[in-house]
Motif scaffolding. Structure first.
Motif, PDB file in Angstrom:
ATOM      1  N   ILE A  11      -9.406 -21.107 -27.837  1.00  0.00           N
ATOM      2  CA  ILE A  11     -10.689 -21.812 -27.700  1.00  0.00           C
ATOM      3  C   ILE A  11     -11.793 -20.758 -27.719  1.00  0.00           C
ATOM      4  N   LEU A  12     -12.531 -20.732 -28.828  1.00  0.00           N
ATOM      5  CA  LEU A  12     -13.514 -19.667 -29.050  1.00  0.00           C
ATOM      6  C   LEU A  12     -14.940 -20.199 -29.074  1.00  0.00           C
ATOM      7  N   GLU A  13     -15.863 -19.342 -28.732  1.00  0.00           N
ATOM      8  CA  GLU A  13     -17.280 -19.647 -28.921  1.00  0.00           C
ATOM      9  C   GLU A  13     -17.527 -19.909 -30.408  1.00  0.00           C
ATOM     10  N   TYR A  14     -18.347 -20.908 -30.693  1.00  0.00           N
ATOM     11  CA  TYR A  14     -18.641 -21.232 -32.087  1.00  0.00           C
ATOM     12  C   TYR A  14     -19.793 -20.358 -32.581  1.00  0.00           C
ATOM     13  N   ALA A  15     -19.578 -19.658 -33.671  1.00  0.00           N
ATOM     14  CA  ALA A  15     -20.628 -18.823 -34.280  1.00  0.00           C
ATOM     15  C   ALA A  15     -21.170 -19.575 -35.492  1.00  0.00           C
ATOM     16  N   ILE A  62     -20.648 -10.440 -27.911  1.00  0.00           N
ATOM     17  CA  ILE A  62     -19.187 -10.493 -28.002  1.00  0.00           C
ATOM     18  C   ILE A  62     -18.782 -11.960 -27.963  1.00  0.00           C
ATOM     19  N   LEU A  63     -18.027 -12.385 -28.953  1.00  0.00           N
ATOM     20  CA  LEU A  63     -17.601 -13.789 -29.031  1.00  0.00           C
ATOM     21  C   LEU A  63     -16.754 -14.133 -27.798  1.00  0.00           C
ATOM     22  N   ARG A  64     -17.154 -15.205 -27.106  1.00  0.00           N
ATOM     23  CA  ARG A  64     -16.393 -15.618 -25.938  1.00  0.00           C
ATOM     24  C   ARG A  64     -15.050 -16.218 -26.337  1.00  0.00           C
ATOM     25  N   HIS A 105      -5.621 -21.712 -39.108  1.00  0.00           N
ATOM     26  CA  HIS A 105      -6.922 -22.271 -39.471  1.00  0.00           C
ATOM     27  C   HIS A 105      -7.844 -22.293 -38.263  1.00  0.00           C
ATOM     28  N   VAL A 106      -9.139 -22.356 -38.554  1.00  0.00           N
ATOM     29  CA  VAL A 106     -10.128 -22.467 -37.486  1.00  0.00           C
ATOM     30  C   VAL A 106     -10.930 -23.743 -37.722  1.00  0.00           C
ATOM     31  N   TYR A 107     -11.082 -24.550 -36.659  1.00  0.00           N
ATOM     32  CA  TYR A 107     -11.794 -25.825 -36.777  1.00  0.00           C
ATOM     33  C   TYR A 107     -12.951 -25.881 -35.790  1.00  0.00           C
ATOM     34  N   PRO A 163     -13.013 -28.016 -40.867  1.00  0.00           N
ATOM     35  CA  PRO A 163     -12.441 -26.666 -40.885  1.00  0.00           C
ATOM     36  C   PRO A 163     -13.557 -25.639 -41.059  1.00  0.00           C
ATOM     37  N   LEU A 164     -13.481 -24.545 -40.318  1.00  0.00           N
ATOM     38  CA  LEU A 164     -14.506 -23.495 -40.426  1.00  0.00           C
ATOM     39  C   LEU A 164     -14.029 -22.349 -41.295  1.00  0.00           C
ATOM     40  N   GLY A 165     -12.717 -22.219 -41.382  1.00  0.00           N
ATOM     41  CA  GLY A 165     -12.201 -21.115 -42.182  1.00  0.00           C
ATOM     42  C   GLY A 165     -10.710 -20.989 -42.013  1.00  0.00           C
ATOM     43  N   ARG A 166     -10.191 -20.073 -42.741  1.00  0.00           N
ATOM     44  CA  ARG A 166      -8.753 -19.871 -42.765  1.00  0.00           C
ATOM     45  C   ARG A 166      -8.465 -18.394 -42.587  1.00  0.00           C
ATOM     46  N   GLY A 167      -7.579 -18.075 -41.658  1.00  0.00           N
ATOM     47  CA  GLY A 167      -7.215 -16.680 -41.443  1.00  0.00           C
ATOM     48  C   GLY A 167      -5.785 -16.439 -41.873  1.00  0.00           C
ATOM     49  N   LYS A 168      -5.288 -15.265 -41.563  1.00  0.00           N
ATOM     50  CA  LYS A 168      -3.941 -14.890 -41.988  1.00  0.00           C
ATOM     51  C   LYS A 168      -2.876 -15.753 -41.311  1.00  0.00           C
ATOM     52  N   LEU A 185     -17.105  -9.408 -37.648  1.00  0.00           N
ATOM     53  CA  LEU A 185     -18.374  -9.775 -37.018  1.00  0.00           C
ATOM     54  C   LEU A 185     -18.806 -11.162 -37.464  1.00  0.00           C
ATOM     55  N   LEU A 186     -19.195 -11.985 -36.490  1.00  0.00           N
ATOM     56  CA  LEU A 186     -19.710 -13.320 -36.802  1.00  0.00           C
ATOM     57  C   LEU A 186     -21.177 -13.376 -36.381  1.00  0.00           C
ATOM     58  N   VAL A 187     -21.866 -14.412 -36.864  1.00  0.00           N
ATOM     59  CA  VAL A 187     -23.288 -14.543 -36.555  1.00  0.00           C
ATOM     60  C   VAL A 187     -23.519 -15.867 -35.826  1.00  0.00           C
ATOM     61  N   VAL A 241     -17.004 -25.925 -29.707  1.00  0.00           N
ATOM     62  CA  VAL A 241     -16.263 -24.665 -29.772  1.00  0.00           C
ATOM     63  C   VAL A 241     -15.635 -24.498 -31.158  1.00  0.00           C
ATOM     64  N   ALA A 242     -15.071 -23.334 -31.383  1.00  0.00           N
ATOM     65  CA  ALA A 242     -14.233 -23.126 -32.567  1.00  0.00           C
ATOM     66  C   ALA A 242     -12.797 -23.053 -32.068  1.00  0.00           C
ATOM     67  N   LEU A 243     -11.942 -23.860 -32.624  1.00  0.00           N
ATOM     68  CA  LEU A 243     -10.543 -23.870 -32.201  1.00  0.00           C
ATOM     69  C   LEU A 243      -9.706 -23.162 -33.267  1.00  0.00           C
ATOM     70  N   LYS A 244      -9.119 -22.063 -32.868  1.00  0.00           N
ATOM     71  CA  LYS A 244      -8.295 -21.299 -33.823  1.00  0.00           C
ATOM     72  C   LYS A 244      -6.842 -21.690 -33.608  1.00  0.00           C
ATOM     73  N   VAL A 245      -6.200 -22.146 -34.659  1.00  0.00           N
ATOM     74  CA  VAL A 245      -4.828 -22.635 -34.571  1.00  0.00           C
ATOM     75  C   VAL A 245      -3.914 -21.631 -35.287  1.00  0.00           C
TER      76      VAL A 245
HETATM   77  P1  AMP Z   1      -9.896 -15.615 -38.634  1.00  0.00           P
HETATM   78  O1  AMP Z   1      -8.540 -16.225 -38.552  1.00  0.00           O
HETATM   79  O2  AMP Z   1     -10.408 -15.137 -37.318  1.00  0.00           O
HETATM   80  O3  AMP Z   1     -10.009 -14.594 -39.723  1.00  0.00           O
HETATM   81  O4  AMP Z   1     -10.891 -16.818 -39.026  1.00  0.00           O
HETATM   82  C1  AMP Z   1     -10.890 -17.392 -40.293  1.00  0.00           C
HETATM   83  C2  AMP Z   1     -12.296 -17.831 -40.659  1.00  0.00           C
HETATM   84  O5  AMP Z   1     -12.731 -18.874 -39.794  1.00  0.00           O
HETATM   85  C3  AMP Z   1     -13.338 -16.742 -40.462  1.00  0.00           C
HETATM   86  O6  AMP Z   1     -13.409 -15.955 -41.586  1.00  0.00           O
HETATM   87  C4  AMP Z   1     -14.614 -17.552 -40.226  1.00  0.00           C
HETATM   88  O7  AMP Z   1     -15.162 -17.988 -41.448  1.00  0.00           O
HETATM   89  C5  AMP Z   1     -14.117 -18.758 -39.485  1.00  0.00           C
HETATM   90  N1  AMP Z   1     -14.253 -18.585 -38.039  1.00  0.00           N
HETATM   91  C6  AMP Z   1     -13.363 -17.969 -37.221  1.00  0.00           C
HETATM   92  N2  AMP Z   1     -13.788 -17.986 -35.949  1.00  0.00           N
HETATM   93  C7  AMP Z   1     -14.983 -18.619 -35.950  1.00  0.00           C
HETATM   94  C8  AMP Z   1     -15.942 -18.939 -34.929  1.00  0.00           C
HETATM   95  N3  AMP Z   1     -15.722 -18.601 -33.662  1.00  0.00           N
HETATM   96  N4  AMP Z   1     -17.075 -19.581 -35.284  1.00  0.00           N
HETATM   97  C9  AMP Z   1     -17.286 -19.908 -36.587  1.00  0.00           C
HETATM   98  N5  AMP Z   1     -16.427 -19.631 -37.595  1.00  0.00           N
HETATM   99  C10 AMP Z   1     -15.286 -18.987 -37.284  1.00  0.00           C
END
Ligand code: AMP
Length: 294
Positions: free
Chosen positions: A107-111, A91-93, A43-45, A35-40, A160-162, A57-61
């Motif tokens: 399906i997002l570019e991985y930052a 700009i994140l793909r 989750h993002v993996y 898991p990369l993070g959790r949004g509202k 913003l991501l890096v 890639v980063a997969l946002k579910v």
């Molecule tokens: P979000 O739902 O977009 O707020 O994403 C939740 C968290 O997942 C973010 O705060 C990041 O830590 C992580 N995350 C989201 N998208 C990416 C990505 N493309 N690459 C790396 N980490 C991400």
């Protein structure tokens, strides 16, 4: 981790006829990692596309039920529509999307270096070299967006991501619009709203110049310029353009000059982004490579 070349992710399959059929992605096309993070809304993996390219890639579910409950399906559709058509190094793909009964997958570019927001919290504020490098790269990304009639409307550290090399990526197009007209909608987080959006009158691409000015201030001082305890006071400060530069941390007069030229109430008087790139503070401080490596 290297990010593979873009065309491999386009995932189009020829149907044999003249019109190419777009092959649908499914969850089976991916190996799911950490898991990369959790949004509202979900989750993002970290994930690997296993069919064609082993592309990371980063997969946002996102859960459909939550999207529905918050009435943001329309916003998500717009975000996908806009972000999937943008191609810029800052700009994140968004490569594509798919869905099943319960979820929507982006399906997002991985930052690889994660959230800029966390980095800013850790450092409290950035050096002028770092801030200028970021502001210049964002100005280039916004010039690109505006050239495609896209205004972002929600530029702030949380969006913003890096990337792996330290390059900034604008990641959230939830409030963006594709526009040939002036817009009147109310959106975004209060701290970053320009006067014309606080007042809900017409606004155009110059809203992003204002927000970039706010961001530049926050990079250098660690707090946004119009912050106040009460929302109503932030509103007032924005409307009056009540801009103050604290004595600490020490910031050059050249940086303050640039910020003052961006945070201007009259939208037509804000420093155009191409002029920003020629401002002495940017020219003297921003890394020509556009990448801050520390
Ligand atoms: P979000 O739902 O977009 O707020 O994403 C939740 C968290 O997942 C973010 O705060 C990041 O830590 C992580 N995350 C989201 N998208 C990416 C990505 N493309 N690459 C790396 N980490 C991400």
């Amino acid at each position: 981790m290297a990010i593979a070349a873009e065309p491999q992710m386009e995932h189009k399959a020829s149907s044999g006829g003249a019109a190419a059929e777009i092959k649908r992605w499914t969850l089976n096309d991916f190996d799911i990692g950490k898991p990369l993070g959790r949004g509202k809304f979900g989750h993002v993996y970290l994930a690997r596309e296993k069919r064609q390219s082993n592309h990371i890639v980063a997969l946002k579910v996102l859960f459909k039920s939550q999207l529905k409950q918050s009435q943001v399906e329309h916003q998500l559709r717009r975000e996908v529509e806009i972000q999937s058509h943008l191609r810029h190094p800052n700009i994140l793909r968004l490569y594509g999307y798919f869905y099943d009964q319960k979820r929507v997958y982006l399906i997002l570019e991985y930052a690889a270096k994660g959230e800029l927001y966390k980095e800013l919290q850790k450092c409290k504020y950035f050096s002028e070299r770092r801030a200028a490098t970021y502001v210049a790269s964002l100005a280039r990304a916004l010039i690109y967006c505006h050239g495609k009639h896209v205004i972002h409307r929600d530029i702030k550290p949380e969006n913003l991501l890096v990337g792996a090399e330290g390059e900034l990526k604008i990641a959230d197009f939830g409030w963006s619009v594709h526009t040939f007209n002036r817009r009147r909608t109310m959106c975004g987080t209060l701290d970053y709203l320009p006067p014309e959006m606080v007042e809900s009158v017409e606004h155009d691409a110059s809203v992003d110049i204002w927000s970039l000015g706010v961001l530049c201030y926050e990079f250098l001082y660690g707090v946004p310029p119009f912050e106040a305890k009460e929302h109503s006071d932030t509103y007032k400060r924005i409307l009056q353009v009540n801009l103050k530069f604290p004595s600490k941390p020490v910031v050059s007069s050249s940086a303050k000059d640039l910020i003052s030229q961006m945070l201007v109430k009259e939208t037509s008087q804000r420093l155009p982004l191409h002029k920003l790139l020629e401002h002495p503070w940017i020219v003297q401080n921003a890394e020509p490579s556009g990448v801050y490596r520390g």
